[in-house]
Scaffold this motif. Structure first.
Motif, PDB file in Angstrom:
ATOM      1  N   TYR A 197     -11.826  -1.511  -9.628  1.00  0.00           N
ATOM      2  CA  TYR A 197     -10.777  -2.477  -9.941  1.00  0.00           C
ATOM      3  C   TYR A 197     -10.800  -3.656  -8.969  1.00  0.00           C
ATOM      4  O   TYR A 197     -10.436  -4.770  -9.317  1.00  0.00           O
ATOM      5  N   GLN A 198     -11.283  -3.440  -7.744  1.00  0.00           N
ATOM      6  CA  GLN A 198     -11.344  -4.520  -6.767  1.00  0.00           C
ATOM      7  C   GLN A 198     -12.367  -5.587  -7.171  1.00  0.00           C
ATOM      8  O   GLN A 198     -12.236  -6.743  -6.786  1.00  0.00           O
ATOM      9  N   ASP A 199     -13.371  -5.192  -7.929  1.00  0.00           N
ATOM     10  CA  ASP A 199     -14.434  -6.131  -8.323  1.00  0.00           C
ATOM     11  C   ASP A 199     -14.108  -6.888  -9.600  1.00  0.00           C
ATOM     12  O   ASP A 199     -14.546  -8.014  -9.777  1.00  0.00           O
ATOM     13  N   ARG A 200     -13.372  -6.267 -10.503  1.00  0.00           N
ATOM     14  CA  ARG A 200     -13.063  -6.884 -11.794  1.00  0.00           C
ATOM     15  C   ARG A 200     -11.632  -6.571 -12.172  1.00  0.00           C
ATOM     16  O   ARG A 200     -11.341  -5.528 -12.747  1.00  0.00           O
ATOM     17  N   CYS A 201     -10.750  -7.460 -11.847  1.00  0.00           N
ATOM     18  CA  CYS A 201      -9.338  -7.251 -12.140  1.00  0.00           C
ATOM     19  C   CYS A 201      -8.834  -8.469 -12.918  1.00  0.00           C
ATOM     20  O   CYS A 201      -8.535  -9.508 -12.329  1.00  0.00           O
ATOM     21  N   PRO A 202      -8.782  -8.368 -14.225  1.00  0.00           N
ATOM     22  CA  PRO A 202      -8.374  -9.534 -15.024  1.00  0.00           C
ATOM     23  C   PRO A 202      -6.897  -9.847 -14.852  1.00  0.00           C
ATOM     24  O   PRO A 202      -6.094  -8.988 -14.487  1.00  0.00           O
ATOM     25  N   GLN A 256      -5.380   8.618  -8.122  1.00  0.00           N
ATOM     26  CA  GLN A 256      -6.360   9.703  -8.077  1.00  0.00           C
ATOM     27  C   GLN A 256      -6.963   9.713  -6.672  1.00  0.00           C
ATOM     28  O   GLN A 256      -8.071   9.224  -6.471  1.00  0.00           O
ATOM     29  N   PRO A 257      -6.207  10.215  -5.695  1.00  0.00           N
ATOM     30  CA  PRO A 257      -6.736  10.218  -4.332  1.00  0.00           C
ATOM     31  C   PRO A 257      -8.030  11.015  -4.243  1.00  0.00           C
ATOM     32  O   PRO A 257      -8.197  11.970  -4.995  1.00  0.00           O
ATOM     33  N   PRO A 258      -8.919  10.637  -3.388  1.00  0.00           N
ATOM     34  CA  PRO A 258      -8.798   9.566  -2.399  1.00  0.00           C
ATOM     35  C   PRO A 258      -9.276   8.205  -2.896  1.00  0.00           C
ATOM     36  O   PRO A 258      -9.128   7.204  -2.207  1.00  0.00           O
ATOM     37  N   MET A 259      -9.845   8.137  -4.092  1.00  0.00           N
ATOM     38  CA  MET A 259     -10.452   6.892  -4.569  1.00  0.00           C
ATOM     39  C   MET A 259      -9.445   5.852  -5.065  1.00  0.00           C
ATOM     40  O   MET A 259      -9.711   4.659  -4.998  1.00  0.00           O
ATOM     41  N   LEU A 260      -8.318   6.290  -5.562  1.00  0.00           N
ATOM     42  CA  LEU A 260      -7.337   5.367  -6.139  1.00  0.00           C
ATOM     43  C   LEU A 260      -5.953   5.754  -5.634  1.00  0.00           C
ATOM     44  O   LEU A 260      -5.437   6.812  -5.988  1.00  0.00           O
ATOM     45  N   ARG A 261      -5.417   4.920  -4.773  1.00  0.00           N
ATOM     46  CA  ARG A 261      -4.096   5.180  -4.174  1.00  0.00           C
ATOM     47  C   ARG A 261      -3.150   4.030  -4.518  1.00  0.00           C
ATOM     48  O   ARG A 261      -3.530   2.861  -4.451  1.00  0.00           O
ATOM     49  N   ASN A 262      -1.925   4.399  -4.856  1.00  0.00           N
ATOM     50  CA  ASN A 262      -0.940   3.410  -5.311  1.00  0.00           C
ATOM     51  C   ASN A 262      -0.757   2.255  -4.334  1.00  0.00           C
ATOM     52  O   ASN A 262      -0.766   1.088  -4.742  1.00  0.00           O
ATOM     53  N   GLU A 263      -0.558   2.573  -3.084  1.00  0.00           N
ATOM     54  CA  GLU A 263      -0.291   1.520  -2.100  1.00  0.00           C
ATOM     55  C   GLU A 263      -1.453   0.541  -2.006  1.00  0.00           C
ATOM     56  O   GLU A 263      -1.238  -0.674  -1.910  1.00  0.00           O
ATOM     57  N   SER A 305       4.057   9.283  -2.401  1.00  0.00           N
ATOM     58  CA  SER A 305       3.851   7.875  -2.731  1.00  0.00           C
ATOM     59  C   SER A 305       5.111   7.270  -3.339  1.00  0.00           C
ATOM     60  O   SER A 305       5.520   6.159  -2.985  1.00  0.00           O
ATOM     61  N   LEU A 306       5.745   8.006  -4.240  1.00  0.00           N
ATOM     62  CA  LEU A 306       6.978   7.510  -4.851  1.00  0.00           C
ATOM     63  C   LEU A 306       8.048   7.276  -3.792  1.00  0.00           C
ATOM     64  O   LEU A 306       8.729   6.244  -3.802  1.00  0.00           O
ATOM     65  N   GLN A 307       8.202   8.204  -2.863  1.00  0.00           N
ATOM     66  CA  GLN A 307       9.209   8.031  -1.808  1.00  0.00           C
ATOM     67  C   GLN A 307       8.905   6.794  -0.963  1.00  0.00           C
ATOM     68  O   GLN A 307       9.814   6.064  -0.586  1.00  0.00           O
ATOM     69  N   ALA A 308       7.636   6.556  -0.688  1.00  0.00           N
ATOM     70  CA  ALA A 308       7.262   5.393   0.116  1.00  0.00           C
ATOM     71  C   ALA A 308       7.492   4.080  -0.627  1.00  0.00           C
ATOM     72  O   ALA A 308       7.835   3.069  -0.012  1.00  0.00           O
ATOM     73  N   LEU A 309       7.331   4.097  -1.945  1.00  0.00           N
ATOM     74  CA  LEU A 309       7.421   2.864  -2.736  1.00  0.00           C
ATOM     75  C   LEU A 309       8.777   2.651  -3.397  1.00  0.00           C
ATOM     76  O   LEU A 309       9.068   1.557  -3.882  1.00  0.00           O
ATOM     77  N   ARG A 310       9.596   3.678  -3.455  1.00  0.00           N
ATOM     78  CA  ARG A 310      10.861   3.647  -4.214  1.00  0.00           C
ATOM     79  C   ARG A 310      11.708   2.406  -3.925  1.00  0.00           C
ATOM     80  O   ARG A 310      12.241   1.784  -4.838  1.00  0.00           O
ATOM     81  N   ARG A 311      11.827   2.022  -2.675  1.00  0.00           N
ATOM     82  CA  ARG A 311      12.705   0.901  -2.323  1.00  0.00           C
ATOM     83  C   ARG A 311      12.214  -0.429  -2.906  1.00  0.00           C
ATOM     84  O   ARG A 311      12.975  -1.384  -3.010  1.00  0.00           O
ATOM     85  N   ASN A 312      10.937  -0.495  -3.287  1.00  0.00           N
ATOM     86  CA  ASN A 312      10.375  -1.724  -3.845  1.00  0.00           C
ATOM     87  C   ASN A 312      10.361  -1.747  -5.367  1.00  0.00           C
ATOM     88  O   ASN A 312       9.921  -2.722  -5.967  1.00  0.00           O
ATOM     89  N   ALA A 313      10.823  -0.672  -5.982  1.00  0.00           N
ATOM     90  CA  ALA A 313      10.766  -0.580  -7.446  1.00  0.00           C
ATOM     91  C   ALA A 313      11.787  -1.516  -8.091  1.00  0.00           C
ATOM     92  O   ALA A 313      12.920  -1.628  -7.646  1.00  0.00           O
ATOM     93  N   LEU A 314      11.341  -2.181  -9.158  1.00  0.00           N
ATOM     94  CA  LEU A 314      12.254  -2.973  -9.978  1.00  0.00           C
ATOM     95  C   LEU A 314      13.065  -2.050 -10.873  1.00  0.00           C
ATOM     96  O   LEU A 314      14.204  -2.337 -11.209  1.00  0.00           O
ATOM     97  N   TRP A 315      12.448  -0.947 -11.275  1.00  0.00           N
ATOM     98  CA  TRP A 315      13.108   0.067 -12.101  1.00  0.00           C
ATOM     99  C   TRP A 315      12.352   1.376 -11.956  1.00  0.00           C
ATOM    100  O   TRP A 315      11.173   1.380 -11.608  1.00  0.00           O
ATOM    101  N   LEU A 316      13.061   2.468 -12.206  1.00  0.00           N
ATOM    102  CA  LEU A 316      12.482   3.817 -12.175  1.00  0.00           C
ATOM    103  C   LEU A 316      13.074   4.628 -13.319  1.00  0.00           C
ATOM    104  O   LEU A 316      14.251   4.464 -13.656  1.00  0.00           O
ATOM    105  N   MET A 317      12.266   5.490 -13.904  1.00  0.00           N
ATOM    106  CA  MET A 317      12.773   6.401 -14.923  1.00  0.00           C
ATOM    107  C   MET A 317      11.941   7.673 -14.913  1.00  0.00           C
ATOM    108  O   MET A 317      10.812   7.684 -14.405  1.00  0.00           O
ATOM    109  N   GLU A 318      12.512   8.732 -15.464  1.00  0.00           N
ATOM    110  CA  GLU A 318      11.790   9.990 -15.603  1.00  0.00           C
ATOM    111  C   GLU A 318      11.422  10.188 -17.066  1.00  0.00           C
ATOM    112  O   GLU A 318      12.243   9.922 -17.949  1.00  0.00           O
ATOM    113  N   VAL A 319      10.200  10.633 -17.299  1.00  0.00           N
ATOM    114  CA  VAL A 319       9.706  10.853 -18.659  1.00  0.00           C
ATOM    115  C   VAL A 319       9.203  12.296 -18.766  1.00  0.00           C
ATOM    116  O   VAL A 319       8.118  12.613 -18.276  1.00  0.00           O
TER     117      VAL A 319
END
Length: 119
Positions: A5-10, A20-27, A62-76
């Motif tokens: 994704y770092q090479d081709r991100c439209p 999908q750690p360790p290759m793909l991490r949310n942060e 990851s969710l706990q670390a990012l929660r404060r920056n969320a515009l919205w959250l929901m459970e599915v």
């Protein structure tokens, strides 16, 4: 053909993934998207929609670390257990799946937390 994704991100309105750690991490993905936005390569109102599997501790951290920056959250909640078990029984009967694969349906029911993030 898959690319990093770092090479081709439209440019786009919405970006979505589940880590999908360790290759793909949310942060890391959010930092990369922020960098692209600052360079004018991603539209200013783009949003990231991130899936967090409640069955995985690394997703919940990851969710706990990012929660404060969320515009919205929901459970599915999801429940594909019946379909999975029927398919598994059929595959075992046909000999295309070994009987020891019975735990294959262990992830067929659960809850995703889904969050929208500006970046």
């Amino acid at each position: 053909v898959c690319h990093k994704y770092q090479d081709r991100c439209p440019d786009g309105d919405v970006y979505t993934w589940w880590q999908q750690p360790p290759m793909l991490r949310n942060e890391e993905v959010l930092r990369h998207l922020t960098s692209l936005k600052r360079k004018g390569l991603v539209r200013p109102d783009a949003q990231a929609v991130v899936l967090f599997d409640q069955a995985f501790s690394h997703d919940m951290r990851s969710l706990q670390a990012l929660r404060r920056n969320a515009l919205w959250l929901m459970e599915v909640p999801y429940d594909e257990m019946g379909v999975c078990q029927r398919s598994l029984r059929s595959a075992i009967a046909k000999g295309t799946v070994a009987r020891k694969a019975k735990d294959i349906c262990s992830r067929a029911k659960g809850v995703f937390s889904v969050g929208g993030f500006g970046f």
